[in-house]
Scaffold this active site. Structure first.
Site, PDB file in Angstrom:
ATOM      1  N   ASP A  23       0.848  -1.192   0.000  1.00 57.44           N
ATOM      2  CA  ASP A  23       0.000   0.000   0.000  1.00 57.44           C
ATOM      3  C   ASP A  23       0.885   1.245   0.000  1.00 57.44           C
ATOM      4  O   ASP A  23       1.769   1.384   0.848  1.00 57.44           O
ATOM      5  CB  ASP A  23      -0.891  -0.017   1.241  1.00 57.44           C
ATOM      6  N   CYS A  63      -6.595   4.019  -1.838  1.00 55.55           N
ATOM      7  CA  CYS A  63      -6.630   2.607  -1.468  1.00 55.55           C
ATOM      8  C   CYS A  63      -7.874   1.857  -1.961  1.00 55.55           C
ATOM      9  O   CYS A  63      -7.792   0.963  -2.799  1.00 55.55           O
ATOM     10  CB  CYS A  63      -6.512   2.483   0.049  1.00 55.55           C
ATOM     11  N   HIS A 118      -9.939  -3.535   3.069  1.00 59.63           N
ATOM     12  CA  HIS A 118     -10.422  -2.160   2.892  1.00 59.63           C
ATOM     13  C   HIS A 118     -11.429  -2.028   1.749  1.00 59.63           C
ATOM     14  O   HIS A 118     -11.370  -1.089   0.958  1.00 59.63           O
ATOM     15  CB  HIS A 118      -9.251  -1.188   2.687  1.00 59.63           C
ATOM     16  N   ASP A 300      -1.021  -0.502  -4.674  1.00 61.36           N
ATOM     17  CA  ASP A 300      -2.314   0.081  -5.035  1.00 61.36           C
ATOM     18  C   ASP A 300      -2.212   1.528  -5.515  1.00 61.36           C
ATOM     19  O   ASP A 300      -3.085   2.011  -6.218  1.00 61.36           O
ATOM     20  CB  ASP A 300      -3.340  -0.057  -3.905  1.00 61.36           C
TER      21      ASP A 300
END
Length: 483
Positions: A23, A63, A118, A300
């Protein structure tokens, strides 16, 4: 739903798939690229054996929107995940969406997901004290359709305590860990690989989602920090250390000393990721799985780290949208570099295409397996990128004026040479604001001298790209105002 007509020539067994993504890891932060001064020996060695994408981008560099695009092969206008799954916003991946986990499961794959998800509605949006203990934006995703075909589940919604992470399996009982999240999740992945090695007749797909190098940057084991301790950073030419702020204006603690700390800790986390990725590769080799496994390493979205005076992500700049992407499949994918434009929405159909599986009709991205395998076929000439005002206060400000926040933000086109952006802003204070920016990435790789336009017709390249952008907006059902 295996479609043998789609199988790569000579493919008699579906490949195992290991898809690893971090991430907020930017494309520039890998040693082999020679840009950021970061030590990644395992990733560098992997790159020499892989197809390296020079133009992989995140369609919405945030994200949850990227993850939704990765899972569904659709843009945020279609998935509805246009901003992060967060408190006060009804944003989540729909149970009815066809995701890559669903497609792989239906095609006979054993499936696993480890790490940050998420993509679920924060539980505190519906319950003040959830049974799972999830707080803030976090969520426990129970077994069932919300897991979208992933059988083995060791995950959480979103939680940024990297040194003391927590997870859920198949009950609301929170599993609390005192170990750096990347290392712990890698331990779990190694266990999963050992289990799958005992059942070689069944292909598997494992997705491993690491949170670091996402902020807070300083939550990294000391053994990695010491590598960069006291180092003077050579920043990119477009970096400004004073007045640091996020794309929406929230200030960061600034100054060259503070930015140096951010960067050194960020690089420490990437070096830590490198070590853990090396463990994964070594385990595949030890188990005799390496030759039968397609391994993809990506992220991402990126991290601006002071570029243009900005921190974090969600802007159209290369440090934000540019993501690493490396693919290794011995004997199938030739090692080297590719200038193929590869967008978030292309990942799902491409992985399915490489495995010889049918592409769901819902997919909006491109199956790039043909060019990747050297067989020709579709190769996108443009990658469409976008971002939307998504902060709770911004949504409320737009609504108070009777405006739809999803019609604002920015939309753009990234080609091999150009980035073209129409920016409507993130604030409802001046809804008439509109700026067009054209970047020539060949002549201006650090995007320091954009051509600012009031109308696309002022420049032939801008006019051509705006035509493509408008066609995409119409196809996407996007009511973005591009006056």
């Amino acid at each position: 739903m295996t479609d043998t007509m789609n199988e790569p020539a000579g493919l008699t067994r579906k490949p195992n798939i290991v898809y690893v993504f971090a991430d907020q890891w930017r494309r520039q932060a890998a040693g082999f690229r020679g840009e950021d001064e970061v030590m990644t020996p395992n990733i560098d060695a992997f790159a020499a054996e892989s197809l390296v994408f020079n133009h992989a981008v995140s369609c919405t560099p945030l994200c949850s929107p990227h993850r939704a695009a990765l899972m569904t092969g659709t843009y945020p206008q279609t998935s509805g995940v246009y901003t992060n799954c967060k408190l006060g916003a009804d944003i989540q991946l729909r149970e009815s969406d066809m995701c890559i986990g669903d497609a792989l499961k239906q095609s006979g794959y054993a499936t696993g997901y480890i790490g940050k998800w998420h993509l679920d509605l924060p539980e505190q949006n519906v319950a003040e004290r959830p049974e799972s203990g999830a707080a803030g934006w976090d969520a426990y995703t129970p077994p069932g359709p919300k897991r979208h075909g992933f059988d083995f589940w060791y995950s959480y919604g979103t939680y940024d305590e990297h040194m003391t992470p927590h997870y859920w399996r198949d009950s609301p009982e929170m599993i609390q860990i005192r170990q750096w999240s990347v290392e712990h999740e890698t331990d779990m992945a190694l266990d999963y690989l050992e289990q799958r090695a005992r059942r070689r007749e069944e292909p598997f797909a494992l997705f491993v989602s690491w949170n670091p190098p996402h902020s807070p940057f300083d939550q990294v084991p000391d053994r990695y920090k010491r590598i960069y301790e006291g180092r003077t950073v050579k920043f990119r030419p477009n970096v400004r250390a004073e007045g640091l702020a996020a794309h929406t204006g929230e200030p960061f603690e600034d100054g060259i000393e503070r930015l140096t700390e951010y960067m050194n800790d960020y690089c420490a986390a990437v070096t830590g990721i490198d070590e853990q990725f090396g463990r994964l590769l070594q385990k595949l080799k030890e188990l005799g799985l390496a030759d039968d496994t397609l391994v993809v390493l990506s992220s991402d979205h990126g991290e601006l780290m002071g570029a243009h005076g900005l921190m974090a992500k969600h802007s159209w700049h290369e440090e934000s949208i540019g993501i690493p992407c490396l693919m290794r499949w011995p004997g199938r994918i030739a090692a080297g570099e590719t200038d193929l434009l590869f967008n978030s929405v292309d990942i799902m159909p491409t992985l399915l295409g490489l495995a010889g599986l049918a592409i769901p009709e819902t997919v909006e991205g491109t199956d790039c397996s043909g060019p990747i395998l050297g067989r020709g076929g579709d190769a996108p000439s443009a990658a469409f990128i976008c971002a939307f005002p998504g902060r709770k206060d911004a949504i409320e400000q737009f609504a108070a004026q009777g405006l739809d926040n999803k019609r604002y933000g920015w939309r753009g086109v990234r080609t091999a040479r150009y980035t073209y952006v129409v920016h409507r802003g993130y604030s409802a204070v001046d809804p008439s604001f509109c700026l067009r920016l054209l970047y020539d990435l060949q002549e201006d790789p650090y995007q320091m001298n954009p051509l600012k336009l009031q109308r696309a017709s002022q420049h032939p390249v801008a006019e051509r790209l705006e035509g493509q952008l408008r066609e995409w907006l119409k196809a996407a059902g996007d009511a973005f105002i591009a006056e």
